[in-house]
Design an enzyme around this catalytic site. Sequence first.
Site, PDB file in Angstrom:
ATOM      1  CG  ASP A  41      10.374  84.225  52.807  1.00  0.00           C
ATOM      2  OD1 ASP A  41      10.735  84.460  53.987  1.00  0.00           O
ATOM      3  OD2 ASP A  41      11.064  83.583  52.002  1.00  0.00           O
ATOM      4  CB  ILE A  42       8.190  83.640  58.016  1.00  0.00           C
ATOM      5  CG1 ILE A  42       9.463  82.807  57.957  1.00  0.00           C
ATOM      6  CG2 ILE A  42       6.943  82.784  57.928  1.00  0.00           C
ATOM      7  CD1 ILE A  42       9.638  81.881  59.155  1.00  0.00           C
ATOM      8  CG  HIS A 110      11.867  77.041  48.994  1.00  0.00           C
ATOM      9  ND1 HIS A 110      12.684  76.059  49.509  1.00  0.00           N
ATOM     10  CD2 HIS A 110      12.464  78.217  49.308  1.00  0.00           C
ATOM     11  CE1 HIS A 110      13.714  76.611  50.112  1.00  0.00           C
ATOM     12  NE2 HIS A 110      13.612  77.924  50.000  1.00  0.00           N
ATOM     13  CG  LEU A 111       9.668  80.083  42.086  1.00  0.00           C
ATOM     14  CD1 LEU A 111      10.947  79.995  41.266  1.00  0.00           C
ATOM     15  CD2 LEU A 111       8.451  80.026  41.174  1.00  0.00           C
ATOM     16  CG  HIS A 112      13.096  82.490  47.235  1.00  0.00           C
ATOM     17  ND1 HIS A 112      12.851  83.010  48.484  1.00  0.00           N
ATOM     18  CD2 HIS A 112      13.828  81.368  47.424  1.00  0.00           C
ATOM     19  CE1 HIS A 112      13.417  82.244  49.390  1.00  0.00           C
ATOM     20  NE2 HIS A 112      14.022  81.232  48.768  1.00  0.00           N
TER      21      HIS A 112
END
Length: 157
Positions: A41-42, A110-112
């Site tokens: 993740d940015i 999207h999965l965190h």
Amino acid sequence: MGTNDSTESIYSWCAFCLIARGKDRDAHVLKKDDDLVCFRDIFPAAPHHYLVVPIKHIDNCFSLHVGHITLVEKMVEMGRAVLLDQGVKDMTDIRIGFHQPPYTSVDHLHLHVLAPASQIKENMMFKFLPGTLSYVDESKLRMHLQRIPPRTSDNSI
């Protein structure tokens, strides 16, 4: 779950489609297979904060149905594998889940994957609280999807 050229051009505006297809050289991809890609993740909220996305564009968790349960399970499996690959030892101190619209920042499922959950930044904690309107734990999503029939026009599985 490959893509053809026409599908690729339709989603050329999607940042995660670009990453999934290797067209974003700045993305730090950690793992990839035929269906999924995992990258950093940015804006990390924890020491380990990764995103797992399907290569095929799916808008968000509201686009899913019972036929996507296996996809969600594969996403979780890849996320856990990356945590282990990155040296995470305590797999009980992790948070794995999805943001729900309108709380998504990119309109691509999207999965965190975060670890340690106990070290999620204080100013970011509210974004990753299970059971809230904005965030759903992966196991709760899978249970919910068992009640959602496939759409007749859906050819995504």
